[in-house]
Motif scaffolding. Structure first.
Motif, short mmCIF file in Angstrom:
data_model
loop_
_atom_site.label_atom_id
_atom_site.label_comp_id
_atom_site.label_asym_id
_atom_site.label_seq_id
_atom_site.Cartn_x
_atom_site.Cartn_y
_atom_site.Cartn_z
N VAL A 273 35.77 27.89 74.21
CA VAL A 273 37.18 28.32 74.20
C VAL A 273 38.06 27.28 74.86
O VAL A 273 39.18 27.00 74.42
CB VAL A 273 37.33 29.71 74.88
N GLY A 274 37.54 26.68 75.93
CA GLY A 274 38.32 25.68 76.65
C GLY A 274 38.44 24.35 75.91
O GLY A 274 39.36 23.59 76.17
N PHE A 275 37.51 24.10 75.02
CA PHE A 275 37.42 22.75 74.46
C PHE A 275 37.87 22.62 73.00
O PHE A 275 38.52 21.65 72.63
CB PHE A 275 35.98 22.25 74.58
N PHE A 276 37.51 23.58 72.17
CA PHE A 276 37.74 23.43 70.72
C PHE A 276 39.10 23.98 70.29
O PHE A 276 39.59 24.97 70.83
CB PHE A 276 36.64 24.12 69.92
N ASP A 277 39.67 23.35 69.27
CA ASP A 277 40.88 23.87 68.64
C ASP A 277 40.55 24.99 67.67
O ASP A 277 41.36 25.88 67.46
CB ASP A 277 41.59 22.75 67.87
N VAL A 278 39.38 24.88 67.06
CA VAL A 278 38.97 25.86 66.06
C VAL A 278 37.48 26.16 66.27
O VAL A 278 36.69 25.24 66.48
CB VAL A 278 39.15 25.30 64.62
N ILE A 279 37.12 27.43 66.23
CA ILE A 279 35.72 27.85 66.22
C ILE A 279 35.48 28.53 64.87
O ILE A 279 36.12 29.54 64.56
CB ILE A 279 35.39 28.80 67.39
N GLU A 280 34.58 27.94 64.08
CA GLU A 280 34.40 28.43 62.70
C GLU A 280 33.20 29.34 62.55
O GLU A 280 32.87 29.73 61.42
CB GLU A 280 34.24 27.22 61.75
N THR A 281 32.54 29.69 63.64
CA THR A 281 31.24 30.36 63.53
C THR A 281 31.19 31.70 64.25
O THR A 281 30.17 32.07 64.84
CB THR A 281 30.14 29.42 64.06
N LEU A 282 32.29 32.43 64.20
CA LEU A 282 32.30 33.80 64.73
C LEU A 282 31.55 34.69 63.74
O LEU A 282 31.97 34.83 62.58
CB LEU A 282 33.76 34.26 64.91
N ASP A 283 30.43 35.25 64.18
CA ASP A 283 29.55 35.93 63.21
C ASP A 283 28.88 37.20 63.73
O ASP A 283 27.99 37.73 63.06
CB ASP A 283 28.48 34.96 62.70
N ARG A 284 29.29 37.67 64.92
CA ARG A 284 28.66 38.91 65.40
C ARG A 284 29.54 39.55 66.47
O ARG A 284 30.32 38.86 67.14
CB ARG A 284 27.25 38.65 65.92
N GLU A 285 29.36 40.86 66.64
CA GLU A 285 30.22 41.62 67.55
C GLU A 285 30.12 41.14 68.98
O GLU A 285 31.13 41.04 69.68
CB GLU A 285 29.88 43.12 67.50
N LYS A 286 28.91 40.85 69.41
CA LYS A 286 28.76 40.43 70.80
C LYS A 286 29.57 39.16 71.07
O LYS A 286 30.22 39.03 72.10
CB LYS A 286 27.27 40.19 71.11
N LEU A 287 29.53 38.23 70.11
CA LEU A 287 30.31 37.01 70.26
C LEU A 287 31.81 37.30 70.22
O LEU A 287 32.59 36.71 70.98
CB LEU A 287 29.92 35.99 69.17
N ALA A 288 32.22 38.21 69.36
CA ALA A 288 33.63 38.60 69.30
C ALA A 288 34.09 39.13 70.65
O ALA A 288 35.17 38.78 71.15
CB ALA A 288 33.85 39.64 68.21
N ARG A 289 33.26 39.98 71.25
CA ARG A 289 33.61 40.57 72.55
C ARG A 289 33.72 39.50 73.62
O ARG A 289 34.67 39.46 74.39
CB ARG A 289 32.57 41.62 72.93
N VAL A 290 32.74 38.60 73.67
CA VAL A 290 32.75 37.55 74.70
C VAL A 290 33.91 36.58 74.48
O VAL A 290 34.60 36.19 75.43
CB VAL A 290 31.39 36.82 74.72
N LEU A 291 34.16 36.22 73.23
CA LEU A 291 35.30 35.33 72.96
C LEU A 291 36.61 35.99 73.37
O LEU A 291 37.48 35.33 73.95
CB LEU A 291 35.33 34.95 71.47
N ALA A 292 36.74 37.27 73.07
CA ALA A 292 37.97 37.98 73.45
C ALA A 292 38.16 37.93 74.96
O ALA A 292 39.28 37.66 75.45
CB ALA A 292 37.93 39.42 72.95
N ASP A 293 37.10 38.15 75.71
CA ASP A 293 37.18 38.09 77.18
C ASP A 293 37.55 36.69 77.66
O ASP A 293 38.39 36.53 78.55
CB ASP A 293 35.82 38.47 77.80
N GLU A 294 36.93 35.69 77.08
CA GLU A 294 37.18 34.31 77.52
C GLU A 294 38.59 33.85 77.15
O GLU A 294 39.22 33.08 77.88
CB GLU A 294 36.12 33.36 76.93
#
Ligand SMILES: *Cc1c(COP(=O)(O)O)cnc(C)c1O
Length: 223
Positions: free
Chosen positions: A91-112
């Motif tokens: 989240v701190g480094f990339f302009d775009v993350i193209e590999t959001l593919d599961r709920e757990k990752l969605a939750r963690v990304l939202a928090d970050e």
């Protein structure tokens, strides 16, 4: 000699321009993401010097080591699988993350994203050929997952990404990804690699991820 690399870049750019015309799409409507993963710096440097500014990397650590000191003016995209324990760095480094593919990752990304106060643009990866070894949300689950990203996690889904099966005609898979995007009101499509980016543009790609056609074959493969 690395002097052939900018030439290869120019050829890919020309092929993209021609594919845009053939598809009746505006010039410049397709973004070229140069996939520099695993390439030695002497191979990447001439492409950067030739003016390429959008790069794709598969691994958070490798990308940070390579690009941290020359981040200015570039757009960096994560196109490889993201583990939740790397989400903060990503989240701190990339302009775009193209590999959001599961709920757990969605939750963690939202928090970050909340924590950082900044959000990379997000693409949902769809396992369009339903291959056991590939990452991505199953096509049948894509609508529900996109809705969950938006409603449960407050994420903006800018685009969809896919990697079709290597041994099949990619066109129907690209068309299937576009259909998922259209019915969910998602605007961007990251699809097409060295072998099939012209087909992807015909099917509506807004960005293509091209590695070996620009840089030559990789020393080792990561997927
Ligand atoms: C490696 C890779 C590419 C680039 O592949 P080429 O065939 O070298 O163009 C594109 N997208 C993803 C997700 C990759 O892992």
């Amino acid at each position: 000699m690395t002097s052939s690399k900018p030439h290869a870049l120019a050829q890919v750019q020309a092929s993209i321009a021609e594919a845009e015309i053939r598809a009746g799409r505006p010039a410049g409507s397709v973004t070229l993401v140069a996939v520099s993963k695993t390439q030695p710096w002497e191979t990447v440097a001439p492409v950067l010097e030739a003016g390429q500014r959008v790069f794709g990397e598969n691994r958070v650590q490798e990308a940070m080591e390579r690009w941290s000191d020359r981040r200015e003016g570039l757009e960096l995209r994560l196109i490889g699988p993201l583990q939740t324990n790397k989400a903060r760095e990503a989240v701190g480094f990339f302009d775009v993350i193209e590999t959001l593919d599961r709920e757990k990752l969605a939750r963690v990304l939202a928090d970050e994203i909340q924590r950082a106060g900044q959000a990379p643009r997000l693409y949902v990866q769809v396992n369009i050929g339903e291959e056991a070894q590939k990452a991505g949300i199953a096509p049948a689950e894509a609508d529900g997952f996109i809705a969950a990203c938006r409603e449960a996690y407050g994420l903006t889904v800018e685009g969809l990404m896919c990697i079709p099966p290597v041994d099949q005609d990619p066109a129907p898979h690209f068309a299937a990804l576009r259909a998922i995007a259209e019915r969910n009101g998602v605007g961007k499509l990251s699809m097409g690699m060295s072998e099939d980016f012209e087909t992807a543009i015909a099917e509506g790609a807004t960005s293509v991820r091209v590695g070996s056609a620009i840089f030559g074959s990789r020393a080792y493969q990561t997927t």
